[in-house]
Write a protein that holds these residues in place. Structure first.
Motif, PDB file in Angstrom:
ATOM      1  N   GLY A  24      63.969  34.346  20.753  1.00 14.18           N
ATOM      2  CA  GLY A  24      63.245  34.708  21.338  1.00 14.18           C
ATOM      3  C   GLY A  24      61.941  34.173  20.834  1.00 14.18           C
ATOM      4  N   GLU A  25      62.207  32.441  21.036  1.00 19.58           N
ATOM      5  CA  GLU A  25      61.497  31.568  21.707  1.00 19.58           C
ATOM      6  C   GLU A  25      60.925  31.715  22.732  1.00 19.58           C
ATOM      7  N   VAL A  26      59.780  32.497  23.213  1.00 23.20           N
ATOM      8  CA  VAL A  26      59.033  31.894  24.849  1.00 23.20           C
ATOM      9  C   VAL A  26      59.093  30.882  25.299  1.00 23.20           C
ATOM     10  N   LEU A  27      60.106  31.272  26.446  1.00 26.69           N
ATOM     11  CA  LEU A  27      60.248  30.082  27.909  1.00 26.69           C
ATOM     12  C   LEU A  27      59.052  29.757  29.030  1.00 26.69           C
ATOM     13  N   LEU A  28      58.848  30.709  29.343  1.00 20.79           N
ATOM     14  CA  LEU A  28      57.686  31.086  29.814  1.00 20.79           C
ATOM     15  C   LEU A  28      56.797  32.793  29.663  1.00 20.79           C
ATOM     16  N   ASP A  29      55.774  32.466  29.563  1.00 17.10           N
ATOM     17  CA  ASP A  29      54.507  33.417  29.251  1.00 17.10           C
ATOM     18  C   ASP A  29      53.445  33.513  30.652  1.00 17.10           C
ATOM     19  N   ALA A  30      53.167  33.718  31.670  1.00 16.22           N
ATOM     20  CA  ALA A  30      52.619  33.436  32.573  1.00 16.22           C
ATOM     21  C   ALA A  30      51.706  34.586  32.999  1.00 16.22           C
ATOM     22  N   LEU A  31      50.683  35.293  34.132  1.00 16.58           N
ATOM     23  CA  LEU A  31      49.815  35.206  34.461  1.00 16.58           C
ATOM     24  C   LEU A  31      50.191  34.684  36.464  1.00 16.58           C
ATOM     25  N   VAL A  32      50.475  35.404  37.300  1.00 13.48           N
ATOM     26  CA  VAL A  32      50.695  35.252  38.369  1.00 13.48           C
ATOM     27  C   VAL A  32      49.231  35.887  39.186  1.00 13.48           C
ATOM     28  N   ARG A  33      48.765  34.712  40.029  1.00 14.88           N
ATOM     29  CA  ARG A  33      47.963  35.457  41.142  1.00 14.88           C
ATOM     30  C   ARG A  33      48.669  35.719  42.189  1.00 14.88           C
ATOM     31  N   PRO A  34      48.753  37.163  43.034  1.00 11.34           N
ATOM     32  CA  PRO A  34      49.056  37.616  43.593  1.00 11.34           C
ATOM     33  C   PRO A  34      47.813  37.322  45.087  1.00 11.34           C
ATOM     34  N   ARG A  35      48.882  38.035  46.035  1.00 11.75           N
ATOM     35  CA  ARG A  35      48.590  37.825  47.536  1.00 11.75           C
ATOM     36  C   ARG A  35      47.578  38.570  47.526  1.00 11.75           C
ATOM     37  N   ARG A  36      47.736  40.123  47.223  1.00 17.18           N
ATOM     38  CA  ARG A  36      46.983  41.128  47.862  1.00 17.18           C
ATOM     39  C   ARG A  36      46.200  41.129  46.582  1.00 17.18           C
ATOM     40  N   PRO A  37      45.414  42.041  46.078  1.00 15.06           N
ATOM     41  CA  PRO A  37      44.650  42.531  44.645  1.00 15.06           C
ATOM     42  C   PRO A  37      45.744  44.011  44.189  1.00 15.06           C
ATOM     43  N   ILE A  38      45.248  43.580  42.710  1.00 15.24           N
ATOM     44  CA  ILE A  38      46.312  44.271  42.130  1.00 15.24           C
ATOM     45  C   ILE A  38      45.483  46.128  41.837  1.00 15.24           C
ATOM     46  N   PRO A  39      45.848  47.185  42.227  1.00 17.54           N
ATOM     47  CA  PRO A  39      45.584  48.339  42.703  1.00 17.54           C
ATOM     48  C   PRO A  39      44.719  48.913  41.006  1.00 17.54           C
ATOM     49  N   LEU A  40      43.591  49.789  40.963  1.00 16.75           N
ATOM     50  CA  LEU A  40      42.832  50.180  39.953  1.00 16.75           C
ATOM     51  C   LEU A  40      44.533  50.546  38.995  1.00 16.75           C
ATOM     52  N   ASP A  41      45.041  52.040  39.988  1.00 15.07           N
ATOM     53  CA  ASP A  41      46.403  52.307  38.751  1.00 15.07           C
ATOM     54  C   ASP A  41      46.979  51.692  38.548  1.00 15.07           C
ATOM     55  N   THR A  42      47.361  50.553  38.808  1.00 16.84           N
ATOM     56  CA  THR A  42      48.553  49.754  38.467  1.00 16.84           C
ATOM     57  C   THR A  42      47.774  49.033  37.035  1.00 16.84           C
ATOM     58  N   MET A  43      46.841  48.666  37.397  1.00 17.48           N
ATOM     59  CA  MET A  43      46.310  48.429  35.908  1.00 17.48           C
ATOM     60  C   MET A  43      46.352  48.996  35.007  1.00 17.48           C
ATOM     61  N   ARG A  44      45.628  50.145  35.023  1.00 12.37           N
ATOM     62  CA  ARG A  44      45.336  51.043  34.553  1.00 12.37           C
ATOM     63  C   ARG A  44      46.527  50.690  33.328  1.00 12.37           C
ATOM     64  N   ILE A  45      47.917  50.825  34.020  1.00 10.25           N
ATOM     65  CA  ILE A  45      49.690  50.664  33.336  1.00 10.25           C
ATOM     66  C   ILE A  45      49.528  49.446  32.347  1.00 10.25           C
ATOM     67  N   HIS A  46      49.279  48.148  33.430  1.00 11.60           N
ATOM     68  CA  HIS A  46      49.087  47.084  32.634  1.00 11.60           C
ATOM     69  C   HIS A  46      48.495  46.480  31.530  1.00 11.60           C
ATOM     70  N   GLY A  47      47.125  46.871  32.497  1.00 12.11           N
ATOM     71  CA  GLY A  47      45.451  46.527  31.748  1.00 12.11           C
ATOM     72  C   GLY A  47      45.499  44.478  32.700  1.00 12.11           C
TER      73      GLY A  47
END
Length: 183
Positions: free
Chosen positions: A47-70
């Motif tokens: 249960g120890e975190v090995l990696l927890d990271a945000l990743v910058r995509p090449r294209r913008p995150i769509p608004l409808d997707t942002m509403r799902i995961h924040g």
């Protein structure tokens, strides 16, 4: 479902659990064929975190997707790109047994993130097992269950927030529940 079938799922889960797998989840820019990973988490057997990271995509995150995961475009603006984070992810996955809830989706997102960043996809050195499919057999359901429903059915008090770390912790707990269930 015959109890012998459920027992065989429990036995297989125990064998995998004893092999000390790691667990992974991703959040993405969507479900489509050009979607990319925007967050990734890997957690070990304990249960120890090995990696927890945000990743910058090449294209913008769509608004409808942002509403799902924040996860917003502002949140990932200063995050590493897939090209920058992949070596660390690859090292953690190398030669490991990796559990994912809906593994086909996460594996497809790994490949699509590679493609979006011009990386060649090579045959993985890790072995994947799909906890969603195993849980379907374990529970006797006739269809796949959402992660949050499976967690609730097993009375696991962890959230399914559609964030990679929370979902990976819930996936790991669900698999542990299967592996430690009485036949």
């Amino acid at each position: 479902m015959p109890s012998s079938f459920r027992n065989s799922v429990i036995q297989r889960a125990r064998e995998i659990w004893d092999a000390r797998p790691i667990f992974m989840d991703t959040e993405t820019t969507g479900l489509h064929n050009s979607a990319e990973i925007v967050e990734i988490c890997l957690i070990d057997h304990a249960g120890e975190v090995l990696l927890d990271a945000l990743v910058r995509p090449r294209r913008p995150i769509p608004l409808d997707t942002m509403r799902i995961h924040g996860i917003t475009n502002e949140m990932v603006a200063q995050s590493p790109t897939w090209l920058q984070i992949w070596p660390q992810v690859e090292e953690l996955l190398r030669n490991r047994l990796v559990g994912m809830y809906n593994a086909e989706f996460d594996q497809r997102m790994l490949q699509q993130s590679h493609l979006a960043n011009g990386l060649p996809w090579r045959t993985p050195t890790w072995q994947v097992f799909d906890i969603m499919k195993m849980y379907t057999d374990f529970s006797g359901a006739w269809k796949w269950q959402k992660l949050e429903d499976a967690g609730r059915q097993c009375r696991i008090p962890l959230p399914n927030s559609h964030r990679a770390k929370d979902d990976t912790l819930l996936t790991r707990a669900l698999f542990e529940h299967m592996a430690t269930s009485l036949p």
